[in-house]
Design an enzyme around this catalytic site. Structure first.
Site, PDB file in Angstrom:
ATOM      1  CE1 TYR A 125     -22.710  71.349  68.363  1.00 27.82           C
ATOM      2  CE2 TYR A 125     -22.371  69.028  68.826  1.00 27.82           C
ATOM      3  CZ  TYR A 125     -23.206  70.125  68.780  1.00 27.82           C
ATOM      4  OH  TYR A 125     -24.515  70.001  69.129  1.00 27.82           O
ATOM      5  CE  LYS A 169     -23.296  69.464  75.616  1.00 28.97           C
ATOM      6  NZ  LYS A 169     -22.838  68.166  75.145  1.00 28.97           N
ATOM      7  CG  HIS A 225     -20.789  63.576  72.316  1.00 27.81           C
ATOM      8  ND1 HIS A 225     -22.153  63.507  72.226  1.00 27.81           N
ATOM      9  CD2 HIS A 225     -20.354  62.305  72.403  1.00 27.81           C
ATOM     10  CE1 HIS A 225     -22.528  62.246  72.268  1.00 27.81           C
ATOM     11  NE2 HIS A 225     -21.453  61.480  72.358  1.00 27.81           N
TER      12      HIS A 225
END
Lengths: 352, 310
Positions: free
Chosen positions: B246, B285, B254
């Protein structure tokens, strides 16, 4: 190359039912919201920021969240006289002896011995202490802290993962009891290896094979050409049924679930962690802990960091410890596929 | 050095069954704010116990987190099973009696304070009493509210509602709190008291070296590398990786990367690259792999893979 839309995960719309709120760190500022109303009032995903942008606003919100979390963690575990339950931790038995049992928890938790003394398992002890419903004392005459409860009782829970799975299911409202196969029998390695393979049958010679138990099919294979040592498996010759051909094609050992209820607990249950640790029931008011019905789920607890995928042998041993669900055949196709003849839930601890 | 939360370093990290725990909310907040470590809250939150979204103490630290805290000198490992058994053994009877007495007194004091507060609330409700309330209607309304406040303890009050004067005397009688000896709270503290919990003194710290956490050699250098670059790392099982990275506190941000640590010369199968890449991209991601150069300790290289398509 354009991807078909349905295939592209980025475009996929999440079904709100699929969203598991415990999947990510929740903002503790919404704890009070959660307390008051139903979980639906929690903000959905996407409420967080992408990255720190250095603004005071962001810092303030983060600070508030942290304070809210801190406040929540300071929340006291306590109960009043009306619901007061006291127990004494007996390290020799690795059980907690309850003085007077009160409250709804004891409908599903604890077990009385023949002298009428109620005993709590270590995981039940930690869970009740953690909720603030139990005051557990050491034999030395001092009440335990939460920290003390973990230090004293965790060893008897069969590892942290098992306790965490237990507590998770309890928090979710399920009724959880240890399965008969919770503890590993020390002397079982030899017998386990033999019993473990009983449901996986290798192909046997020419006449053996899948489901060749009836005399009719046996006769059919008998009259078909013998299996040659070389050359094609289905050699030239006369075949009188598809079965005769298919049987020859099944070279690889395959799984044949038993279709009749077995007595599972007597069978070797496989080695940890692939053993059923808990029997789990959906909450029901009629539940009797002394005489529980057949469990809704059976759960084996596996550590994600230390365990690899189970081998066929381990899986077979695990399934052999589970009774066959005789009702499966009568179920609708979808649930028949989902439930199978026997099923076990493997629980992984999400945190580590 | 005491921090904002009043935590003095090095603080104890408690080892039970090869897991690392923190039980003090102050230490948890301190570690989060000063060391960018979140651990995992794994206990039941006593305020709202029947849910799994918000969890409470204890906080479980990843092996990597515990190792780094020890390496930094911020924390030291205490064998908590031993600490308790030693503490209980060396506890003096006199101290025990004093502790139990103080605890009893505190619990009664708290109960009394609570009753007083409840009474105050009740009074505040009753004092502004205009004359018009003297008639039966008003009285009924008031008693109704009273009953609610006292959680229906005094159901009898409703029956006498129409005898205005007697009802009032009965009410004031009912307000009298139960004798403090019969009603009290039983709190369970999160952390252990020094009375029955023997923390190792300075010679004991030496022994703690033996307990030093041994994280995986492939993942720890990468963990440290990302941590030094101000990332918050948390366990990544739910995304099929070792860590989630993070950019700031996970409470607010997020995660950007799903991270897997590898050996320097370790070969990766193409399938794993595709699988990792698709997985990372699928959850918005990037999939990150990285490892430490065995010839130059401390040198960590990382690569990100994204599923692009043309």
């Amino acid at each position: 190359m354009a991807e078909p839309e349905a295939d592209n995960l980025r475009i996929q719309h999440t079904n709100p039912q699929d969203v598991d709120l415990s999947d990510e760190t929740q903002d503790f500022r919404f704890l009070n919201l959660f307390k008051k109303a139903d979980p639906a009032s929690l903000p959905r995903r996407g409420e967080k920021d992408f990255e720190p942008d250095g603004t005071t606003l962001q810092d303030t919100i983060l600070h508030e969240s942290r304070l809210a979390m801190h406040e929540a963690l300071l929340g006291e575990r306590k109960h009043s006289t009306k619901a007061h339950v006291e127990a004494t931790w007996r390290p020799a038995q690795s059980l907690a002896q309850v003085k007077v049992a009160r409250g709804p928890h004891f409908k599903t938790v604890g077990r009385a011995d023949k002298h009428g003394v109620l005993w709590l398992l270590p995981e039940e002890t930690i869970y009740l202490v953690e909720r603030g419903n139990l005051e557990c004392w050491w034999e030395e005459g001092i009440p335990m802290s939460l920290q003390g409860a973990y230090a004293s009782c965790l060893d008897g829970c069969g590892g942290l993962e098992r306790y965490q799975v237990y507590a998770y299911l309890k928090r979710a409202g399920y009724i959880v009891q240890r399965a008969a196969t919770f503890d590993e029998e020390p002397e079982e390695s030899a017998s386990a290896a033999v019993v473990a393979v009983q449901t996986v049958q290798p192909r046997k010679g020419t006449s053996g094979g899948v489901g060749l138990t009836s005399i009719v099919s046996l006769a059919k294979t008998f009259f078909s050409p013998a299996l040659p040592a070389h050359g094609p498996i289905i050699g030239p010759g006369t075949y009188r049924s598809y079965d005769a051909i298919y049987t020859r094609l099944s070279l690889i050992p395959s799984h044949h679930p038993p279709r009749t209820p077995t007595h599972p607990v007597s069978a070797a249950a496989g080695r940890a962690p692939f053993r059923v640790a808990y029997n789990v029931w959906k909450p029901r008011p009629s539940f009797k802990k002394s005489d529980p019905p057949a469990p809704d789920f059976r759960v084996a607890v596996v550590s994600a960091r230390e365990t690899s995928l189970p081998t066929l042998r381990e899986l077979a041993a695990l399934f052999d410890s589970v009774p066959v669900d005789a009702e499966t055949a009568a179920k609708a196709q979808f649930s028949r596929l989902k439930d199978g003849w026997r099923n076990v839930v493997l629980a992984f601890k999400g945190a580590e | 050095m005491a921090s904002q939360w009043g935590v003095v370093e090095p603080f104890p990290i408690y080892l039970v069954k090869s897991r690392y725990f923190l039980y003090d909310a102050n230490v948890v907040s301190h570690v989060r704010a000063s060391h960018r470590m979140c651990g995992c809250l794994t206990g039941t939150l006593p305020q709202i116990p029947q849910q799994n979204v918000f969890l409470g103490l204890p906080l479980e630290l990843m092996t990597e987190e515990a190792a780094l805290l020890v390496e930094k000198g911020a924390g030291y490992i205490v064998n908590d099973i031993q600490a308790h058994s030693q503490g209980l053994k060396s506890m003096l009877e006199a101290d025990k009696a004093a502790y139990l007495e103080a605890r009893e007194a505190e619990s009664i004091r708290e109960m009394q304070a609570l009753q007083k507060a409840a009474e105050e609330r009740r009074k505040a409700f009753r004092t502004p009493k205009p004359a018009s309330l003297k008639d039966n209607d008003g009285e009924e309304e008031e008693t109704g509210e009273e009953g609610k406040i006292r959680d229906g303890e005094e159901d009898k009050v409703g029956a006498t509602v129409f005898e205005t004067d007697t009802a009032k005397t009965k009410l004031s009688n009912a307000v009298d709190p139960a004798p403090p000896s019969t009603l009290r709270y039983y709190p369970v503290p999160a952390t252990s008291e020094a009375l029955y919990h023997a923390l190792p003194t300075s010679p004991g710290l030496l022994e703690a070296r033996v307990l030093e956490p041994a994280p995986s050699e492939t993942s720890y250098p990468l963990y440290k590398h990302l941590h030094e670059h101000n990332y918050f790392l948390s366990p990544g099982l739910r995304f099929g990786c070792q860590f989630m990275a993070y950019p700031g506190d996970p409470l607010r941000f997020h995660s950007h990367f799903v991270v897997t640590g590898l050996g320097w010369d370790e070969e990766i199968e193409m399938r794993d690259v595709v699988g990792g890449g698709r997985l990372g991209t699928g959850v918005k991601k990037a999939w990150m792999v990285g490892g430490e150069n065995k010839d130059k300790p401390g040198e960590v290289r990382t690569f990100c893979v994204e599923w692009g398509g043309f």
